[in-house]
Design an enzyme around this catalytic site. Structure first.
Site, PDB file in Angstrom:
ATOM      1  CG  HIS A  53      -0.264  -0.264   2.522  1.00 34.71           C
ATOM      2  ND1 HIS A  53       0.629   0.615   3.096  1.00 34.71           N
ATOM      3  CD2 HIS A  53      -0.310  -1.329   3.361  1.00 34.71           C
ATOM      4  CE1 HIS A  53       1.075   0.131   4.226  1.00 34.71           C
ATOM      5  NE2 HIS A  53       0.539  -1.059   4.414  1.00 34.71           N
ATOM      6  CG  HIS A  98       4.275  -1.736   2.037  1.00 36.12           C
ATOM      7  ND1 HIS A  98       2.950  -2.112   2.008  1.00 36.12           N
ATOM      8  CD2 HIS A  98       4.846  -2.453   3.037  1.00 36.12           C
ATOM      9  CE1 HIS A  98       2.733  -3.028   2.944  1.00 36.12           C
ATOM     10  NE2 HIS A  98       3.864  -3.246   3.590  1.00 36.12           N
ATOM     11  CD  GLU A 139       8.974   6.847  13.002  1.00 35.71           C
ATOM     12  OE1 GLU A 139       7.903   7.498  13.105  1.00 35.71           O
ATOM     13  OE2 GLU A 139      10.085   7.338  13.228  1.00 35.71           O
ATOM     14  CD  GLN A 147       8.858  -5.314  11.740  1.00 39.17           C
ATOM     15  OE1 GLN A 147       8.270  -6.372  11.780  1.00 39.17           O
ATOM     16  NE2 GLN A 147       8.753  -4.508  10.681  1.00 39.17           N
ATOM     17  CB  ALA A 190       1.590   6.046   4.976  1.00 36.73           C
TER      18      ALA A 190
END
Ligand code: PAF
Length: 282
Positions: free
Chosen positions: A36, A39, A150, A155, A178
């Site tokens: 999406h 990415h 983020e 992670q 996003a």
């Protein structure tokens, strides 16, 4: 020309070596596909910092628990490849499970401390799967830099820790989350939401923003966390795994009372059958 796709570590290394021989820098964007805008913003960021960008698409079985959505996870390589090409990606690394986990595979990377609370507690084994596959991808590609969102803040901290601890020569870059216009953090798993759930989902980001406002006014951390959990319950979320204010780097608990240093507020909650996570800087 369609985007070049390689499926073996040998082919990936050959292409990266050719770029290096030409004096070109390389950025890596690891993903599990179902791409999406979020990415694609990672690819854009990588492309602004490195001459060549490799994206990996690998739905990593070892980071899913048996009851989780590994089988149902959306997969559409042709669509992903077209989107990556449009974003300026130079190469797609799309290995199969056998290429990543050959028979006899026996090594696991576990990161103590930062991987233990929050999603580490809610999803036992998840970060060992992530840390292992990310270590492999970094060693397979050997990029100058690697970009992670983020959105998966814990992670990102786990990956920064393992890269430092294992002396992997790569710069780890975190990219801002996003969001949809209504505030919902973009996620491949948003595709699971029903129309009614999609209406409710932005309440997660709204609860985080409200918590930040309360912390700014000096409300004690515990009260802010309790108010956030109550807001999610009222909005229609089911199980709330956590709604917590933590130290921004170590993710350790913060002492009681008003906030004093840089912190991160992180939340995970289930809406229908979909587990959503989000976080914001405080
Ligand atoms: O964030 C993801 O999509 C995955 O956890 C990652 C980093 C690609 C590892 O499988």
């Amino acid at each position: 020309m369609p985007l070049a796709i390689v499926r073996t570590v040998a082919d990936l290394r050959a292409q990266v070596a050719a770029w290096r021989a030409a004096g070109e820098t390389v950025g890596l964007v690891p993903t599990m596909g179902a791409l999406h805008e979020g990415h694609l913003s990672l690819v854009t960021l990588a492309k602004s910092r490195a001459r060549r960008v490799v994206a990996s698409v690998f739905v990593n079985p070892t980071q899913f628990a048996p009851h989780e959505d590994f089988d149902a996870y959306p997969r559409d390589e042709a669509r992903d490849a077209a989107l990556l090409q449009g974003a300026g990606c130079d190469l797609l690394f799309a290995p199969g499970v056998a290429e990543m986990y050959a028979p006899g595979f026996s090594t696991t990377v576990t990161v103590a401390g930062v991987s233990e609370p929050l999603d580490g507690a809610a999803r036992p084994g998840h970060f060992a799967g992530v840390a292992t596959v990310v270590t492999k991808l970094l060693l397979q590609c050997g990029p100058d830099l690697a970009v992670f969102g983020e959105k998966d803040y814990q992670q990102l901290q786990v990956i920064k820790r393992l890269v430092a601890d294992l002396d992997i020569p790569v710069e780890v870059i975190g990219a801002p989350t996003a969001r949809a216009p209504d505030g919902l953090a973009l996620s491949s798993r948003n595709a699971y939401l029903t129309a009614a759930e999609r209406e409710i989902a932005p309440s997660l980001a709204a609860a985080l923003l409200d918590a930040i406002e309360r912390l700014r006014k000096g409300t004690p951390v515990e009260r802010v966390e309790a108010t956030g959990r109550a807001a999610l319950e009222r909005a229609g979320f089911g199980r709330i795994d956590y709604f917590e204010v933590r130290d921004a780097a170590s993710l350790a608990h913060l002492g009681p009372g008003p906030l004093e240093g840089p912190a991160r507020i992180l939340a995970a909650a289930v809406l229908g059958k979909t587990r959503l996570i989000d976080n914001m800087a405080v």
